[in-house]
Design an enzyme around this catalytic site. Structure first.
Site, PDB file in Angstrom:
ATOM      1  N   TYR A 253       0.843  -1.189   0.000  1.00 48.21           N
ATOM      2  CA  TYR A 253       0.000   0.000   0.000  1.00 48.21           C
ATOM      3  C   TYR A 253       0.882   1.244   0.000  1.00 48.21           C
ATOM      4  CZ  TYR A 253      -3.470   3.440   1.468  1.00 48.21           C
ATOM      5  OH  TYR A 253      -4.290   4.550   1.528  1.00 48.21           O
TER       6      TYR A 253
ATOM      7  N   MET B 255       1.181   4.759   0.978  1.00 47.69           N
ATOM      8  CA  MET B 255       0.494   5.695   1.880  1.00 47.69           C
ATOM      9  C   MET B 255       0.598   7.121   1.345  1.00 47.69           C
ATOM     10  SD  MET B 255       2.393   3.805   4.954  1.00 47.69           S
ATOM     11  CE  MET B 255       2.081   4.842   6.363  1.00 47.69           C
TER      12      MET B 255
ATOM     13  N   HIS C 222      -4.826   5.116  -2.550  1.00 47.38           N
ATOM     14  CA  HIS C 222      -6.006   5.969  -2.703  1.00 47.38           C
ATOM     15  C   HIS C 222      -5.573   7.299  -3.303  1.00 47.38           C
ATOM     16  CE1 HIS C 222      -7.400   3.177   0.455  1.00 47.38           C
ATOM     17  NE2 HIS C 222      -8.598   3.376  -0.076  1.00 47.38           N
TER      18      HIS C 222
ATOM     19  N   ASN D  54      -7.579  14.495  -8.817  1.00 45.73           N
ATOM     20  CA  ASN D  54      -6.123  14.682  -8.879  1.00 45.73           C
ATOM     21  C   ASN D  54      -5.603  14.156 -10.221  1.00 45.73           C
ATOM     22  OD1 ASN D  54      -3.364  14.786  -8.527  1.00 45.73           O
ATOM     23  ND2 ASN D  54      -3.405  13.997  -6.430  1.00 45.73           N
TER      24      ASN D  54
ATOM     25  N   ALA E  60      -1.840  13.064 -10.559  1.00 46.11           N
ATOM     26  CA  ALA E  60      -1.517  11.752  -9.986  1.00 46.11           C
ATOM     27  C   ALA E  60      -2.166  10.636 -10.815  1.00 46.11           C
ATOM     28  CB  ALA E  60      -1.982  11.686  -8.537  1.00 46.11           C
TER      29      ALA E  60
ATOM     30  N   TYR F 244       0.079   7.678 -12.358  1.00 50.24           N
ATOM     31  CA  TYR F 244      -0.069   6.250 -12.032  1.00 50.24           C
ATOM     32  C   TYR F 244      -0.534   5.444 -13.257  1.00 50.24           C
ATOM     33  CZ  TYR F 244       0.819   6.957  -7.072  1.00 50.24           C
ATOM     34  OH  TYR F 244       1.426   7.233  -5.865  1.00 50.24           O
TER      35      TYR F 244
ATOM     36  N   LYS G 291       0.456   5.854 -16.201  1.00 52.47           N
ATOM     37  CA  LYS G 291       1.667   5.535 -16.988  1.00 52.47           C
ATOM     38  C   LYS G 291       2.319   4.242 -16.488  1.00 52.47           C
ATOM     39  CE  LYS G 291       5.980   7.267 -18.737  1.00 52.47           C
ATOM     40  NZ  LYS G 291       7.018   8.282 -18.738  1.00 52.47           N
TER      41      LYS G 291
ATOM     42  N   TYR H  13     -14.341   9.321   1.312  1.00 57.99           N
ATOM     43  CA  TYR H  13     -13.141   8.686   1.865  1.00 57.99           C
ATOM     44  C   TYR H  13     -12.331   9.681   2.707  1.00 57.99           C
ATOM     45  CZ  TYR H  13      -8.616   6.402   2.166  1.00 57.99           C
ATOM     46  OH  TYR H  13      -7.441   5.857   2.634  1.00 57.99           O
ATOM     47  N   TYR H  14     -12.214  10.923   2.192  1.00 58.56           N
ATOM     48  CA  TYR H  14     -11.438  11.943   2.918  1.00 58.56           C
ATOM     49  C   TYR H  14     -12.366  12.770   3.792  1.00 58.56           C
ATOM     50  CZ  TYR H  14      -7.945  10.835  -0.674  1.00 58.56           C
ATOM     51  OH  TYR H  14      -7.069  10.190  -1.502  1.00 58.56           O
ATOM     52  N   LYS H  15     -11.874  13.148   4.971  1.00 58.40           N
ATOM     53  CA  LYS H  15     -12.708  13.924   5.895  1.00 58.40           C
ATOM     54  C   LYS H  15     -12.513  15.419   5.747  1.00 58.40           C
ATOM     55  CE  LYS H  15     -13.241  10.456   9.512  1.00 58.40           C
ATOM     56  NZ  LYS H  15     -12.434   9.382   8.907  1.00 58.40           N
TER      57      LYS H  15
HETATM   58  N1  ACO Z   1       0.025  15.450 -16.360  1.00 56.31           N
HETATM   59  C1  ACO Z   1       0.123  14.409 -17.209  1.00 56.31           C
HETATM   60  N2  ACO Z   1       0.998  13.371 -17.038  1.00 56.31           N
HETATM   61  C2  ACO Z   1       1.768  13.393 -15.934  1.00 56.31           C
HETATM   62  C3  ACO Z   1       1.718  14.446 -14.993  1.00 56.31           C
HETATM   63  C4  ACO Z   1       0.800  15.518 -15.254  1.00 56.31           C
HETATM   64  N3  ACO Z   1       0.703  16.567 -14.430  1.00 56.31           N
HETATM   65  N4  ACO Z   1       2.618  14.206 -14.020  1.00 56.31           N
HETATM   66  C5  ACO Z   1       3.214  13.047 -14.331  1.00 56.31           C
HETATM   67  N5  ACO Z   1       2.703  12.539 -15.473  1.00 56.31           N
HETATM   68  C6  ACO Z   1       3.064  11.294 -16.142  1.00 56.31           C
HETATM   69  C7  ACO Z   1       3.831  11.597 -17.419  1.00 56.31           C
HETATM   70  O1  ACO Z   1       3.622  10.517 -18.321  1.00 56.31           O
HETATM   71  C8  ACO Z   1       5.251  11.628 -16.916  1.00 56.31           C
HETATM   72  O2  ACO Z   1       6.210  11.360 -17.937  1.00 56.31           O
HETATM   73  P1  ACO Z   1       6.733  12.582 -18.875  1.00 56.31           P
HETATM   74  O3  ACO Z   1       7.069  13.723 -17.974  1.00 56.31           O
HETATM   75  O4  ACO Z   1       7.903  11.987 -19.567  1.00 56.31           O
HETATM   76  O5  ACO Z   1       5.586  12.929 -19.788  1.00 56.31           O
HETATM   77  C9  ACO Z   1       5.241  10.491 -15.928  1.00 56.31           C
HETATM   78  O6  ACO Z   1       3.968  10.570 -15.298  1.00 56.31           O
HETATM   79  C10 ACO Z   1       6.348  10.525 -14.900  1.00 56.31           C
HETATM   80  O7  ACO Z   1       6.360  11.808 -14.300  1.00 56.31           O
HETATM   81  P2  ACO Z   1       7.394  12.203 -13.148  1.00 56.31           P
HETATM   82  O8  ACO Z   1       8.177  13.395 -13.581  1.00 56.31           O
HETATM   83  O9  ACO Z   1       8.184  11.022 -12.727  1.00 56.31           O
HETATM   84  O10 ACO Z   1       6.377  12.582 -11.975  1.00 56.31           O
HETATM   85  P3  ACO Z   1       6.531  13.756 -10.900  1.00 56.31           P
HETATM   86  O11 ACO Z   1       7.891  13.785 -10.310  1.00 56.31           O
HETATM   87  O12 ACO Z   1       6.035  15.016 -11.498  1.00 56.31           O
HETATM   88  O13 ACO Z   1       5.523  13.237  -9.772  1.00 56.31           O
HETATM   89  C11 ACO Z   1       3.338  13.242  -8.799  1.00 56.31           C
HETATM   90  C12 ACO Z   1       4.164  12.960 -10.069  1.00 56.31           C
HETATM   91  C13 ACO Z   1       3.954  12.477  -7.648  1.00 56.31           C
HETATM   92  C14 ACO Z   1       1.912  12.776  -9.035  1.00 56.31           C
HETATM   93  C15 ACO Z   1       3.393  14.785  -8.551  1.00 56.31           C
HETATM   94  O14 ACO Z   1       2.575  15.444  -9.495  1.00 56.31           O
HETATM   95  C16 ACO Z   1       2.961  15.184  -7.150  1.00 56.31           C
HETATM   96  O15 ACO Z   1       3.765  15.155  -6.218  1.00 56.31           O
HETATM   97  N6  ACO Z   1       1.720  15.613  -7.004  1.00 56.31           N
HETATM   98  C17 ACO Z   1       1.230  16.087  -5.680  1.00 56.31           C
HETATM   99  C18 ACO Z   1       1.152  14.977  -4.670  1.00 56.31           C
HETATM  100  C19 ACO Z   1       0.229  13.893  -5.163  1.00 56.31           C
HETATM  101  O16 ACO Z   1      -0.826  14.151  -5.730  1.00 56.31           O
HETATM  102  N7  ACO Z   1       0.642  12.641  -4.922  1.00 56.31           N
HETATM  103  C20 ACO Z   1      -0.142  11.468  -5.252  1.00 56.31           C
HETATM  104  C21 ACO Z   1      -1.280  11.344  -4.317  1.00 56.31           C
HETATM  105  S1  ACO Z   1      -1.794   9.680  -4.171  1.00 56.31           S
HETATM  106  C22 ACO Z   1      -0.699   9.007  -3.069  1.00 56.31           C
HETATM  107  O17 ACO Z   1       0.120   9.659  -2.517  1.00 56.31           O
HETATM  108  C23 ACO Z   1      -0.788   7.626  -2.741  1.00 56.31           C
END
Ligand code: ACO
Length: 168
Positions: A61, A63, A100, A105, A108, A112, A114, A126-128
């Protein structure tokens, strides 16, 4: 939240500190299941995950997984997720990885997607404390890909992914 020095901190209100104290304790106990990503000396990303076992079935999982906004689309999220995938392969018997994510979002969800995560359920309310409160449960099946290598992080990145217990 990000401080001026770029570190992650967690905001909490008076009725919540116990939850966050527990969170920090959990992170310290996670060992290599919690990792920080550095860009030079700056902490710019983090991931925490855990293995969940039910009978003889093991799942992983995620987190939290996140990267500071100015450092996104540089492969840091990929480096963190690759660490989780490697932990799953090292375990050798992980059925799937799941997490989750808030339904709106888009960043994210694209990230994911990809990596072949797909929505298996939507949990209402799910979120409060955030709106919309609904979450998708994203899952990646690990059966059959326990030895496959994930795409490497671009070589131009100087990011290191480091255990949280080696910060000092
Ligand atoms: N739009 C479209 N595709 C995207 C995006 C976006 N905004 N961000 C990543 N991708 C896809 C693309 O295919 C990308 O490859 P490319 O850049 O060559 O096109 C691929 O994912 C890999 O991207 P990374 O550069 O490795 O991802 P990044 O370092 O930007 O991290 C993350 C992605 C973690 C979702 C970031 O946007 C983030 O921190 N967001 C805020 C926190 C968040 O939402 N976290 C996830 C919540 S769920 C959980 O934590 C369990």
């Amino acid at each position: 939240t990000r401080t001026r020095s770029g570190q992650f901190v967690f905001n909490y209100t008076d009725d919540e500190p116990a939850v966050f104290v527990q969170f920090y304790k959990d992170v310290l106990e996670l060992g290599s299941m919690a990792k920080l990503a550095y860009f030079n000396d700056l902490v710019v990303g983090a991931v925490c995950c855990r293995v969940e076992t039910e009978g003889d079935k093991h799942r992983m999982y995620i987190m939290t997984l996140g990267c500071l906004a100015p450092y996104r689309r540089l492969g840091i999220g990929t480096a963190l997720l690759n660490h989780v995938l490697q932990k799953a392969r090292d375990h050798g018997n992980i059925d799937n990885i799941y997490l989750h994510v808030q339904i709106n979002n888009e960043d994210a969800l694209a990230f994911y997607r990809k990596f072949d995560f797909h929505s298996v359920e939507t949990k209402e309310q799910y979120y409060k404390r955030i709106d919309p409160p609904h979450a998708h449960v994203l899952q990646k099946d690990m059966r059959g890909c326990m030895t496959a290598a994930e795409p490497p992080v671009p070589p131009e990145l100087s990011t290191n992914v480091t255990d949280t217990d080696s910060m000092d």
